[in-house]
Write an enzyme that holds these catalytic residues in place. Structure first.
Site, PDB file in Angstrom:
ATOM      1  N   LYS B 122       0.913  -1.255  -0.133  1.00 16.46           N
ATOM      2  CA  LYS B 122      -0.031  -0.039   0.013  1.00 16.46           C
ATOM      3  C   LYS B 122       0.831   1.283  -0.174  1.00 16.46           C
ATOM      4  O   LYS B 122       0.497   2.364  -0.689  1.00 16.46           O
ATOM      5  CB  LYS B 122      -0.945  -0.027   1.246  1.00 16.46           C
ATOM      6  CG  LYS B 122      -2.192  -1.012   1.173  1.00 16.46           C
ATOM      7  CD  LYS B 122      -2.671  -1.206   2.294  1.00 16.46           C
ATOM      8  CE  LYS B 122      -3.765  -2.261   2.258  1.00 16.46           C
ATOM      9  NZ  LYS B 122      -4.599  -2.837   3.482  1.00 16.46           N
ATOM     10  N   GLN B 166      -4.733  -1.707   9.771  1.00 13.07           N
ATOM     11  CA  GLN B 166      -4.417  -3.043   8.910  1.00 13.07           C
ATOM     12  C   GLN B 166      -5.045  -4.231   9.813  1.00 13.07           C
ATOM     13  O   GLN B 166      -4.818  -4.540  10.826  1.00 13.07           O
ATOM     14  CB  GLN B 166      -3.191  -3.551   8.722  1.00 13.07           C
ATOM     15  CG  GLN B 166      -2.653  -4.487   7.964  1.00 13.07           C
ATOM     16  CD  GLN B 166      -3.401  -4.430   6.296  1.00 13.07           C
ATOM     17  OE1 GLN B 166      -3.349  -3.223   5.799  1.00 13.07           O
ATOM     18  NE2 GLN B 166      -3.931  -5.677   5.907  1.00 13.07           N
ATOM     19  N   ASP B 189     -11.293   2.731   4.251  1.00 15.43           N
ATOM     20  CA  ASP B 189     -11.606   1.389   4.237  1.00 15.43           C
ATOM     21  C   ASP B 189     -13.227   1.030   4.340  1.00 15.43           C
ATOM     22  O   ASP B 189     -13.546  -0.056   3.795  1.00 15.43           O
ATOM     23  CB  ASP B 189     -11.029   0.417   5.413  1.00 15.43           C
ATOM     24  CG  ASP B 189     -10.002  -0.120   4.884  1.00 15.43           C
ATOM     25  OD1 ASP B 189      -9.583  -0.397   3.744  1.00 15.43           O
ATOM     26  OD2 ASP B 189      -9.028  -0.609   5.912  1.00 15.43           O
TER      27      ASP B 189
END
Lengths: 362, 362
Positions: B122, B166, B189
């Site tokens: 990422k 994460q 997200d």
């Protein structure tokens, strides 16, 4: 429980897959002190453990006994009366202990006859349960700001623990914008996006489960229908019934399919359902060939049809062609007298829960 | 478009139902100036108009031409490279116009090898696109409060427009509690319950669509796969992939079934799917008999398997047994190189969108 069910004897001895189960006595024993039998959502969340080497993926056993000669017609009116009576007793206990009762505010816009009747039913139910009710009636041509202002007043009022806006609103009003100002802690209809998100997400629990889906699940659980591992099909994907019902059935570990107006040959899909919930709002759409023999059929549809012989000038017709379905299903809810009364009972239940939470009363 | 697809010639001439469609040129023409081809969610909402007297319920025609001799293997890496290049150009334009660039913050807890690699990918992608990135690494045994504090700092930082934690977190940390403090406007997200609720509710639009589901839909749309009216089955109901993918497919008018670990005989259900999205995390679970001939198969599974010959010491295995599936499906995503790169591209896209919204840049 037997007294709550009307039993229709069938002529046909057609082979049906086993489905309806008897009461889970442990569940019954554990929950007999509760008003509802539905367990809290987070407690039903189970980890998904895949067992890919078998063609069957765990879950509960499907094989259950079922008496082939009967179709159970669920008397939602009687079940809801029992629930409402327990709510009334809890409200009395609250009044006795802390001198307060739950309060429900209803905002109704315009003169839709069905809305007027639904609101009247809700208010009557509140009165019978000892819940204080407040109704604000606004004219059809009122503005979004006027509805929002009424909501804001109820948001601030400490004697109000539940607020609902009777839907549908007139077309010029944006339901989303109106509902966005509703205080989350008083959203007893459970339509706020945050409530819906928490209904969808495993591990989370919404403050309120929307009343009609909650009533459907309560009917299933009270009838001893096992949801886990079953194929459930929901017809209709409305924000207020179809969507939350599908999310709720999935939280209870059904394998859920949602059928809607863009589905080709919906009857092919519905006829594989162990549990069929219809919430399309199309009278008599679900015919016998839509239903798997032995399925559980929950009819949420309530389309008003003119009928001068009825007290209100009309009668309600369900989505399911009852005369045909009753010959195929193992368990069915009638219209009226099935899901409808349960919706009202769940509204009282949500209002009571809200008052208990806000007033910190257990 | 042809250059983005690898074509596998089949030996078999087995009869497949038609499914994959050519590009919708009007859509392409309309959207060629956009980075993504997926239209805004609210714009795809259509009223459900039931036509109960027909066995077919409207929706689009299913009959499409399909070249029987080919299976299209979607090159997600190439498609995502194209998207990332357009994002980079948009970031340059932003810098030139207002002197600012998007900023993404990543919080990673512990030393999970897969998490470390995902985060590294990422960050690299951010650098290549000109997006500023910030990483906070916390030890495995850190407290919930420490993760929350890191989040709160990023919430306040005006140079940060997107924040992600994460997942998965170590078991002693409650993901829900951690994510609850994440500023909704920076939740790139899209895992916040309010985002999820707005994804579920027709007429609403979430601020962010979760990256992997968004990547799956983008792949489908770019490949000319028509979603409306199709039977879609999602394997897995995780909060981060299965659930939002099913909601998103439904918003695009597919008839969606969610299969999970409590589903009996899942292959019976999956083998009826026109579009099959697998997100169970079980390597090679989906065999050829799970797939309808001619179906579109999107493999979201990425299970790491030790392999010393690979650079990172392991390789990724999908849910789908590729060698078998490629002989049955009409279109398939490989693992790696299918959905994975799209997830990263969608994260950059969400971060860019967030920066534009926060900085009021169009």
């Amino acid at each position: 429980m037997r007294g709550l069910l009307a039993v229709v004897w069938k002529n046909s001895l057609r082979k049906k897959p086993p489905l309806r189960t008897r009461f889970l006595h442990t569940l019954k024993d554990r929950q007999c002190s509760q008003i509802l039998m539905s367990p809290p959502l987070v407690s039903v969340d189970l980890p998904d453990i895949w067992t890919p080497n078998s063609s069957s993926f765990g879950g509960s056993s499907i094989v259950k006994t079922f008496d082939e000669q009967t179709t159970v017609v669920l008397d939602g009116k009687m079940i809801s009366t029992e629930i409402r009576s327990r709510i009334a007793s809890e409200v009395r206990r609250m009044k006795k202990c802390i001198g307060k009762v739950p309060g429900l505010a209803v905002i109704v816009v315009g003169q839709r006859r069905d809305s007027q009747i639904y609101v009247r039913n809700k208010i009557t139910a509140c009165e019978e349960a000892g819940i204080k009710s407040f109704v604000t009636e606004l004219p059809t041509d009122c503005t979004e700001a006027e509805v929002q202002n009424a909501l804001l007043r109820f948001n601030k009022d400490p004697s109000i623990h539940g607020i609902l806006v009777q839907l549908p609103l007139p077309q010029h009003l944006d339901e989303g914008k109106v509902l966005d100002v509703l205080c989350l802690e008083k959203d007893v209809d459970g339509f706020h996006p945050l409530n819906m998100g928490n209904l969808a997400i495993r591990g989370k629990a919404p403050l309120f489960i929307p009343c009609t889906p909650k009533g459907c699940i309560e009917l299933l659980i009270r009838s001893g229908v096992e949801i886990m591992g079953k194929k459930a099909v929901v017809i209709g994907r409305s924000n207020i019934v179809g969507l939350p019902t599908s999310l709720l059935l999935q939280r209870h570990h059904a394998t859920v399919t949602v059928v809607h107006a863009f589905t080709d040959n919906p009857e092919q899909i519905t006829s594989e359902a162990d549990i069929l919930v219809s919430a399309a709002g199309v009278p008599n759409m679900v015919r016998d060939n839509w239903i798997k023999p032995g399925a559980v059929v929950i009819d949420v549809g309530t389309s008003p049809v003119e009928d001068p012989s009825c007290e209100d000038g009309y009668r309600l017709i369900g989505d399911v062609c009852y005369e045909e379905a009753v010959k195929v299903a193992s368990l069915i809810t009638p219209v009226p007298g099935g899901v409808g009364p349960m919706t009202v009972a769940m509204l009282l239940s949500n209002t009571l829960d809200s008052a208990k939470r806000i007033l910190d009363f257990t």
